[in-house]
Scaffold this motif. Structure first.
Motif, PDB file in Angstrom:
ATOM      1  N   TRP A  97       0.751  -1.076   0.091  1.00 25.47           N
ATOM      2  CA  TRP A  97      -0.244   0.068  -0.077  1.00 25.47           C
ATOM      3  C   TRP A  97       0.910   1.227  -0.140  1.00 25.47           C
ATOM      4  N   GLU A  98       0.358   2.252  -0.473  1.00 30.32           N
ATOM      5  CA  GLU A  98       0.981   3.565  -0.604  1.00 30.32           C
ATOM      6  C   GLU A  98      -0.141   4.570  -0.250  1.00 30.32           C
ATOM      7  N   LEU A  99      -0.002   5.301   0.934  1.00 36.64           N
ATOM      8  CA  LEU A  99      -0.996   6.271   1.246  1.00 36.64           C
ATOM      9  C   LEU A  99      -0.757   7.641   0.769  1.00 36.64           C
ATOM     10  N   SER A 100      -1.615   8.371   0.255  1.00 40.50           N
ATOM     11  CA  SER A 100      -1.371   9.475  -0.211  1.00 40.50           C
ATOM     12  C   SER A 100      -1.530  10.672   0.641  1.00 40.50           C
ATOM     13  N   THR A 101      -1.097  12.021   0.922  1.00 41.19           N
ATOM     14  CA  THR A 101      -0.994  12.770   1.713  1.00 41.19           C
ATOM     15  C   THR A 101      -2.619  12.936   2.394  1.00 41.19           C
ATOM     16  N   GLU A 102      -3.446  12.939   1.269  1.00 42.82           N
ATOM     17  CA  GLU A 102      -4.943  13.244   1.833  1.00 42.82           C
ATOM     18  C   GLU A 102      -5.345  11.856   2.651  1.00 42.82           C
ATOM     19  N   GLN A 103      -4.875  10.740   2.189  1.00 43.62           N
ATOM     20  CA  GLN A 103      -5.225   9.579   3.116  1.00 43.62           C
ATOM     21  C   GLN A 103      -4.753   9.614   4.346  1.00 43.62           C
ATOM     22  N   MET A 104      -3.626  10.016   4.626  1.00 39.86           N
ATOM     23  CA  MET A 104      -2.963  10.199   5.667  1.00 39.86           C
ATOM     24  C   MET A 104      -3.445  11.195   6.680  1.00 39.86           C
ATOM     25  N   MET A 105      -4.088  12.445   6.180  1.00 34.89           N
ATOM     26  CA  MET A 105      -4.667  13.518   6.620  1.00 34.89           C
ATOM     27  C   MET A 105      -5.946  13.161   7.202  1.00 34.89           C
ATOM     28  N   ASP A 106      -6.638  12.149   6.320  1.00 37.47           N
ATOM     29  CA  ASP A 106      -7.942  11.494   6.810  1.00 37.47           C
ATOM     30  C   ASP A 106      -7.471  10.564   8.186  1.00 37.47           C
ATOM     31  N   ILE A 107      -6.564   9.851   8.530  1.00 37.39           N
ATOM     32  CA  ILE A 107      -6.206   9.081   9.402  1.00 37.39           C
ATOM     33  C   ILE A 107      -6.094  10.277  10.504  1.00 37.39           C
ATOM     34  N   VAL A 108      -5.336  11.169  10.475  1.00 41.05           N
ATOM     35  CA  VAL A 108      -5.253  12.322  11.334  1.00 41.05           C
ATOM     36  C   VAL A 108      -6.749  12.890  11.905  1.00 41.05           C
ATOM     37  N   LYS A 109      -7.221  12.925  10.990  1.00 35.95           N
ATOM     38  CA  LYS A 109      -8.759  13.778  11.115  1.00 35.95           C
ATOM     39  C   LYS A 109      -9.678  12.902  12.148  1.00 35.95           C
ATOM     40  N   LYS A 110      -9.359  11.662  11.981  1.00 33.71           N
ATOM     41  CA  LYS A 110     -10.360  10.642  12.565  1.00 33.71           C
ATOM     42  C   LYS A 110     -10.119  11.035  14.140  1.00 33.71           C
ATOM     43  N   TYR A 111      -9.042  11.271  14.632  1.00 30.92           N
ATOM     44  CA  TYR A 111      -8.863  11.602  15.964  1.00 30.92           C
ATOM     45  C   TYR A 111      -9.148  13.006  16.363  1.00 30.92           C
ATOM     46  N   ASP A 112     -10.098  13.753  15.718  1.00 35.78           N
ATOM     47  CA  ASP A 112     -10.398  15.168  15.955  1.00 35.78           C
ATOM     48  C   ASP A 112     -11.267  15.134  17.397  1.00 35.78           C
ATOM     49  N   GLY A 113     -10.833  15.758  18.294  1.00 33.57           N
ATOM     50  CA  GLY A 113     -11.773  15.698  19.338  1.00 33.57           C
ATOM     51  C   GLY A 113     -11.263  14.682  20.159  1.00 33.57           C
ATOM     52  N   LYS A 114     -10.485  13.700  19.879  1.00 30.18           N
ATOM     53  CA  LYS A 114     -10.086  12.809  20.760  1.00 30.18           C
ATOM     54  C   LYS A 114      -8.723  13.106  21.521  1.00 30.18           C
ATOM     55  N   PRO A 115      -8.413  12.521  22.669  1.00 30.75           N
ATOM     56  CA  PRO A 115      -7.380  12.926  23.502  1.00 30.75           C
ATOM     57  C   PRO A 115      -6.150  12.183  23.262  1.00 30.75           C
ATOM     58  N   VAL A 116      -5.844  11.914  22.021  1.00 30.11           N
ATOM     59  CA  VAL A 116      -4.539  11.492  21.907  1.00 30.11           C
ATOM     60  C   VAL A 116      -3.494  12.428  21.663  1.00 30.11           C
ATOM     61  N   THR A 117      -2.164  12.267  22.032  1.00 32.60           N
ATOM     62  CA  THR A 117      -1.199  13.145  22.266  1.00 32.60           C
ATOM     63  C   THR A 117      -0.116  12.889  21.248  1.00 32.60           C
ATOM     64  N   GLU A 118      -0.013  11.691  20.729  1.00 32.74           N
ATOM     65  CA  GLU A 118       1.074  11.380  19.656  1.00 32.74           C
ATOM     66  C   GLU A 118       0.706  10.834  18.569  1.00 32.74           C
ATOM     67  N   VAL A 119       1.336  11.241  17.381  1.00 34.03           N
ATOM     68  CA  VAL A 119       1.351  10.145  16.198  1.00 34.03           C
ATOM     69  C   VAL A 119       2.595   9.612  15.893  1.00 34.03           C
ATOM     70  N   HIS A 120       2.516   8.589  15.578  1.00 40.74           N
ATOM     71  CA  HIS A 120       4.101   7.590  15.359  1.00 40.74           C
ATOM     72  C   HIS A 120       3.691   7.381  13.869  1.00 40.74           C
ATOM     73  N   ILE A 121       4.693   7.879  13.056  1.00 36.91           N
ATOM     74  CA  ILE A 121       4.637   7.765  11.651  1.00 36.91           C
ATOM     75  C   ILE A 121       6.075   6.889  11.230  1.00 36.91           C
ATOM     76  N   VAL A 122       5.910   5.549  10.924  1.00 34.94           N
ATOM     77  CA  VAL A 122       6.909   4.773  10.205  1.00 34.94           C
ATOM     78  C   VAL A 122       6.376   3.833   9.281  1.00 34.94           C
ATOM     79  N   GLY A 123       7.353   3.570   8.167  1.00 31.85           N
ATOM     80  CA  GLY A 123       6.897   2.587   7.356  1.00 31.85           C
ATOM     81  C   GLY A 123       8.072   1.829   6.601  1.00 31.85           C
ATOM     82  N   GLY A 124       7.826   1.462   5.048  1.00 31.19           N
ATOM     83  CA  GLY A 124       8.636   1.199   4.306  1.00 31.19           C
ATOM     84  C   GLY A 124       9.655   2.273   3.696  1.00 31.19           C
ATOM     85  N   VAL A 125      10.535   2.108   2.997  1.00 29.90           N
ATOM     86  CA  VAL A 125      11.333   3.188   2.431  1.00 29.90           C
ATOM     87  C   VAL A 125      10.918   3.073   0.903  1.00 29.90           C
TER      88      VAL A 125
END
Ligand code: V47
Ligand code: SF4
Length: 389
Positions: A97-125
């Motif tokens: 899989w290869e996520l676009s910037t929009e798809q990754m931003m959708d993941i971030v937006k899923k947490y709107d209003g939720k009390p998460v404090t960290e996003v961990h970004i790691v993948g293949g090269v």
């Protein structure tokens, strides 16, 4: 009257082990030879009691977790680490899989209003996801949610990005820091011994390169973590050598937060013929890591890799951090055969797991600032509060 730890030392028949234990109790550094001896001769109960004494001296019963989620931009990878069950070679990228910037931003937006404090970004090269692509992603995440701590990119990903962009490590790190990168995760370290590295992950960043990237990040004021992949071809000497190189860098920079031993999982990779080590061996390793890494403030058991029950056991063997809620947002370990096929724990579950081990659950942010002390919150209140799930 003798306390419990003095009794254990007193009852230990092996004089060399008693001498090492005395050093630990007197807060003296143990040597490489001492570390090796602990691996060769230390019983589980002896190592556990000592590591627990160190853990309680540093942290009492406090056991940290955080509320986090992962983004794995791609599993397409130009490298071919033999232990990896996750990557799909660029030539077979239809399986990846290869996520676009929009798809990754959708993941971030899923947490709107939720009390998460960290996003961990790691993948293949991925050869096409370059420095500018990730800097743009970091800026967009920060613009959307400035308070979210971004812990991103292993030294393997960074080394590749910087070389392609023809930047030095310092220039590249400054550029990403400016774009919003707050800290680095500990991945990619594997085992520093060059001969073993050659056999398990010959083509990615060298041990020297890994240490240089982390040392440079520390000098720029960024905190980082460090991992060690264990339980494959390495010997006890190699484990001690790995921990020793990290301990020496930490003496210089003080920039590491956490040491995270990662147990090799053998499902569906080129090293599947190697049996996984026992839980006893896991616990002995965690305990020795707590004793050897005397300048690392925290020792983490990453539960999606170890399984939640084994992670719970480590809390009596030196571990004071159990990572986070994760919310089923990582595939690295489910693909490598971990029993945690959909890793997600609610805050109530994490707190229960910590309480059952007789410890106090403290929610932290990435830099170990306390967010909330859960030791006084009744469990019914936790489970009834949907915000905490
Ligand atoms: O570097 C890959 C490991 C790492 C397998 O910093 C495997 O907070 C076991 O570094 N069996 C990436 N391990 C993950 C990582 C990490 C995870 C959680 C927290 C943090 C942190 C960092 O995963 C790789 C490699 O060592 N890995 N395949 C496997 N089959
Ligand atoms: Fe690529 Fe990382 Fe897997 Fe190695 S461990 S093949 S660098 S995704």
């Amino acid at each position: 009257m003798m306390n419990a730890i003095e009794t254990i030392i007193e009852n230990e028949k092996d004089e060399s082990l008693r001498i090492i234990a005395q050093k630990v109790i007197n807060q003296k550094r143990i040597s490489k030879q001492d570390g090796l001896l602990l691996f060769e001769r230390g019983s589980l109960s002896f190592l556990g009691a000592l590591a627990n004494a160190v853990r309680e001296r540093l942290h009492g019963d406090r056991t940290y977790f955080n509320r986090n989620f992962h983004i794995e931009p791609t599993n397409v990878c130009v490298f071919s680490c033999k232990f990896c069950s996750y990557s799909r070679l660029y030539a077979h990228k239809e399986e990846g899989w290869e996520l676009s910037t929009e798809q990754m931003m959708d993941i971030v937006k899923k947490y709107d209003g939720k009390p998460v404090t960290e996003v961990h970004i790691v993948g293949g090269v991925h050869p096409k996801m370059n420095l500018d692509f990730f800097a743009d992603l970091l800026r967009k995440i920060k613009a959307h949610r400035p308070d979210l701590h971004i812990k991103g990119f292993t030294a393997v990903e960074l080394d590749y990005m910087f070389r392609k962009a023809k930047m030095t490590t310092e220039e590249g790190l400054r550029f990403l820091k400016e774009a919003g990168l707050d800290s680095l995760p500990g991945g990619g370290a594997e085992i520093f011994d060059e001969k073993i590295r050659e056999q398990i992950c010959a083509d990615k960043v060298s041990s020297e390169g890994w240490l240089d990237i982390h040392g440079t990040a520390h000098k720029l004021g960024m905190h980082t973590n460090a991992t060690m992949l264990y339980g494959h071809l390495e010997s006890y000497e190699h484990r001690i050598d790995h921990m020793d190189r990290l301990r020496s860098l930490q003496d210089e920079t003080k920039g590491f937060n956490t040491f995270i031993p990662l147990k090799f999982r053998n499902h569906d990779n080129e090293m599947s013929h190697i049996p996984e080590v026992s839980v006893i061996e896991d616990l002995r390793l965690y305990a020795i890591a707590r004793l050897y890494m005397d300048n690392f403030p925290h020792l983490k058991a990453y539960w999606p890799m170890l399984g939640r029950q084994n992670a719970q056991l480590t809390l009596s063997f030196g571990v004071n951090d159990i990572d986070g809620t994760i919310d089923d947002s990582t595939k690295i370990y489910s693909m490598a055969g971990s029993e945690e096929q959909n890793p997600a724990m609610s805050t109530a579950e994490l707190v229960t797991l910590i309480n059952q081990a007789g410890r106090k659950a403290i929610e932290r942010d990435t830099l170990y600032n306390e967010v909330r002390d859960y030791s006084t919150v009744p469990l019914q209140e936790l489970s009834a509060n949907p915000e905490l799930n």
